[in-house]
Motif scaffolding. Structure first.
Motif, PDB file in Angstrom:
ATOM      1  N   ALA A   1      -0.875   1.199  -2.075  1.00  0.00           N
ATOM      2  CA  ALA A   1       0.519   1.605  -1.868  1.00  0.00           C
ATOM      3  C   ALA A   1       0.623   2.900  -1.079  1.00  0.00           C
ATOM      4  N   GLY A   2      -0.361   3.773  -1.234  1.00  0.00           N
ATOM      5  CA  GLY A   2      -0.319   5.065  -0.561  1.00  0.00           C
ATOM      6  C   GLY A   2      -0.285   4.965   0.947  1.00  0.00           C
ATOM      7  N   LYS A   3      -0.680   3.805   1.487  1.00  0.00           N
ATOM      8  CA  LYS A   3      -0.645   3.628   2.929  1.00  0.00           C
ATOM      9  C   LYS A   3       0.781   3.709   3.466  1.00  0.00           C
ATOM     10  N   ALA A   4       1.762   3.438   2.590  1.00  0.00           N
ATOM     11  CA  ALA A   4       3.163   3.473   3.025  1.00  0.00           C
ATOM     12  C   ALA A   4       3.605   4.880   3.387  1.00  0.00           C
ATOM     13  N   ILE A   5       2.935   5.879   2.824  1.00  0.00           N
ATOM     14  CA  ILE A   5       3.290   7.271   3.132  1.00  0.00           C
ATOM     15  C   ILE A   5       2.097   8.016   3.724  1.00  0.00           C
TER      16      ILE A   5
ATOM     17  N   THR B   1       7.500  -0.812  -2.922  1.00  0.00           N
ATOM     18  CA  THR B   1       7.767  -1.878  -1.950  1.00  0.00           C
ATOM     19  C   THR B   1       6.476  -2.431  -1.363  1.00  0.00           C
ATOM     20  N   VAL B   2       5.532  -1.545  -1.055  1.00  0.00           N
ATOM     21  CA  VAL B   2       4.248  -1.984  -0.511  1.00  0.00           C
ATOM     22  C   VAL B   2       3.537  -2.918  -1.488  1.00  0.00           C
ATOM     23  N   SER B   3       3.732  -2.653  -2.791  1.00  0.00           N
ATOM     24  CA  SER B   3       3.086  -3.479  -3.810  1.00  0.00           C
ATOM     25  C   SER B   3       3.851  -4.770  -4.066  1.00  0.00           C
ATOM     26  N   GLY B   4       4.992  -4.939  -3.389  1.00  0.00           N
ATOM     27  CA  GLY B   4       5.770  -6.160  -3.546  1.00  0.00           C
ATOM     28  C   GLY B   4       6.712  -6.148  -4.724  1.00  0.00           C
TER      29      GLY B   4
END
Length: 564
Positions: A162-166, A441-444
């Motif tokens: 998920a951290g890739k989103a930020i 959101t990244v995790s769905g």
């Protein structure tokens, strides 16, 4: 280890030092002054809970909440979780011998150096170097360490993705947990963490480095006497300068319903809410104090939020000890965190931590999410259990940042009240909402800020890290205590820096601003620092060297006191 607390019948009428409260501040104070040869009494309103006695199922957990609102109160005075519902903000604190260390996540971080150069603090905090020594001693005794297998935990891997989103990578969090069998500095043998995820309901393994397993048994080893089930109402100064503490029994032992004990030194370490309330009551009873009392309350930029419906399993619900699910490792309550740093603006810094809910919450989790309309998923989990259904993908986030510390305590109808009309509009909450929404959101999944918003909890922000109310200051016009944690006198002729000799506040109440990190290590460091000054001021000496024998065991009887 057998119980540290004594029956109320053993309470003496006078001591050298009375410590009110048994969390990080009270534990440090009791240990250090007992080692210095002082006759110390520790007074705690909650009960003593030994390793293995913490709630493991919801039928036990439901009795561990005491909830106070403006016009109601429910639950036992001895319940572990003390929930204060306020018009502007809710506050959760712990109640028990060992204070917040019993049920926190144990995350042990040092704040950015800029925190202590803020003008809110007395200059000595950044200048005399003793806060650094305080941190060194705190780390020596609480022994924070990162889980060497943190990156193997599923919830860590989900946060990493998920951290890739930020554009952020998580790091393993330093936590006050032992990951190998050990003997701690107090001479207590502790078993290794089983990664059951139940830290926030109390560690039944004995791996968590709580005050109840470190500083408090050390204090008792050196002669301190510990009493539970006593709630302090006021402190008063007698004509000869001695302090008189008035308390009432709130535990099962009511043999002394009202108690008065005296000492030349009283240390209030009852937590942000407790210490502030005691001083507010004492001021009503005639004790002259700073007009700043009750001001500069901070929620430490706290938020607890959830992600519901992630595409992959998260394994963010504890399995307890003994494990409810064979072969499933959750990790500690917090294994990793995303750190967001800003070299230009301290207020922009924050920490987002993946969390685990205790196993005792498992059976009720589906019901908690019903107010948000997730009926289908909730019913599915009731059938399948939270370890297989939709709640196997539940994400829990603990985040800390910075707020304006604009809350204010007062007494209303003889009850502590918090006012912070614009609390929900603090910039930190919108910032954290945006970041957490991206991670979820990244995790769905879907971001759920508060699953209880449709209940009595409402939409108010909540904190488990209350700070302030008795903030440090340079003088009484800008603080309640000085940099040594001595309480300023508000008496006419006392002067702006005059103090009440022998009266101290040593806990999170003295912190005059947000820290941007979980506060446990800083509270401990401030307490260690205060004890260094106390020893210098009173010509005392003590060692903080670990004890070596006799060895005690965290999970079994056999406490042996040091020889007199």
């Amino acid at each position: 280890m057998s119980r540290l607390s004594l029956p109320l019948s053993a309470l003496k009428t006078s001591y050298d030092v009375i410590v009110v409260g048994s969390g990080y501040g009270g534990g440090v104070t009791a240990s250090r002054l007992s080692r210095a040869g002082k006759r110390v009494a520790v007074i705690e309103r909650g009960r003593e809970i030994l390793t293995g006695e913490f709630p493991q199922k919801f039928s036990e957990l439901k009795n561990e909440f005491q909830v106070t609102g403006k016009s109601f109160r429910t639950g036992s005075d001895q319940a572990i979780y003390d929930v204060r519902l306020g018009k502007d903000m809710h506050v959760l604190v712990a109640c028990g011998l060992g204070g917040g260390s019993l049920v926190n996540a144990g995350v042990s971080l040092v704040p950015d150096r800029r925190v202590f150069t803020d003008e809110m603090w007395p200059g000595q905090m950044a200048q005399d170097g003793l806060i650094d020594e305080g941190y060194r001693r705190a780390q020596q005794w609480l022994r924070p360490a990162s889980d060497p297998r943190a990156r193997e935990m599923t919830k860590f891997k989900v946060l990493e993705q998920a951290g890739k989103a930020i554009d952020a990578n998580p790091v393993a969090s330093p936590i006050a947990v032992s990951f190998a069998d050990t003997v701690n500095p107090a001479g207590v043998a502790q078993a290794a963490c089983t990664r059951c995820g139940d830290c926030c309901a109390g560690c039944n393994v004995g791996a968590k480095n709580t005050v109840a397993l470190t500083y408090l048994p050390d204090a008792v080893r050196y002669g301190a006497e510990v009493f539970t089930g006593l709630k302090v109402d006021t402190v008063r100064k007698t004509t000869d300068g001695t302090w008189r503490v008035t308390a009432r029994a709130v535990g099962p032992d009511r043999s002394r319903p009202e108690t008065v004990i005296e000492a030349p030194v009283v240390v209030l370490a009852a937590g942000t809410l407790g210490s502030t309330e005691i001083l507010l009551r004492s001021r009503e009873a005639g004790l002259a104090l700073s007009e700043r009392l009750g001001q500069r309350f901070s929620a430490n930029g706290d938020i607890i939020a959830f992600g519901y419906g992630a595409k992959t399993p998260v394994n963010g619900v504890g399995v307890g000890h003994p494990s409810k699910v064979d072969g499933l490792e959750i990790g500690a309550a917090v294994s990793g965190q995303i750190e967001i740093r800003d070299a230009d603006t301290l207020a922009n810094e924050l920490n987002v931590q993946e969390g685990a809910l205790p196993s005792a919450f498992a059976s009720v989790l589906p019901v908690l999410f019903l107010p948000n309309g997730r009926l289908l998923g909730a019913l599915s989990s009731l059938v399948n259990g939270v370890y297989k259904g939709p709640f196997a993908s539940l994400q829990t986030f603990f985040a800390v940042s910075h707020d304006s510390a604009s809350g204010r305590f007062s007494l209303e109808d003889n009850q502590l009240a918090l006012a912070w009309p614009d609390a929900k509009d603090e910039p930190v909450y919108a910032k954290l909402d945006a970041i957490l929404s991206k991670l979820v959101t990244v995790s769905g999944g879907s971001y759920v800020k508060n699953p209880l918003a449709g209940t009595v909890m409402g939409h108010q922000p909540a904190t488990a890290h209350p700070l302030g109310g008795c903030g440090m200051g340079r003088e009484r016009s800008d603080g309640v205590v000085d940099h040594k944690c001595r309480v300023f006198s508000g008496a006419a002729g006392a002067g702006e820096t005059g103090i009440h000799e022998g009266l101290y506040v040593i806990d999170g109440a003295v912190i005059p601003r947000s820290l941007g990190v979980n506060p446990l290590l800083t509270i401990t460091a401030i307490a260690e620092r205060a004890m260094l000054h106390f020893a210098q001021d009173h010509g005392l000496r003590y060692t903080t060297a670990p004890v070596t024998e006799p060895v005690l065991t965290a999970s079994s009887p056999g406490y042996v006191a040091a020889p007199a």
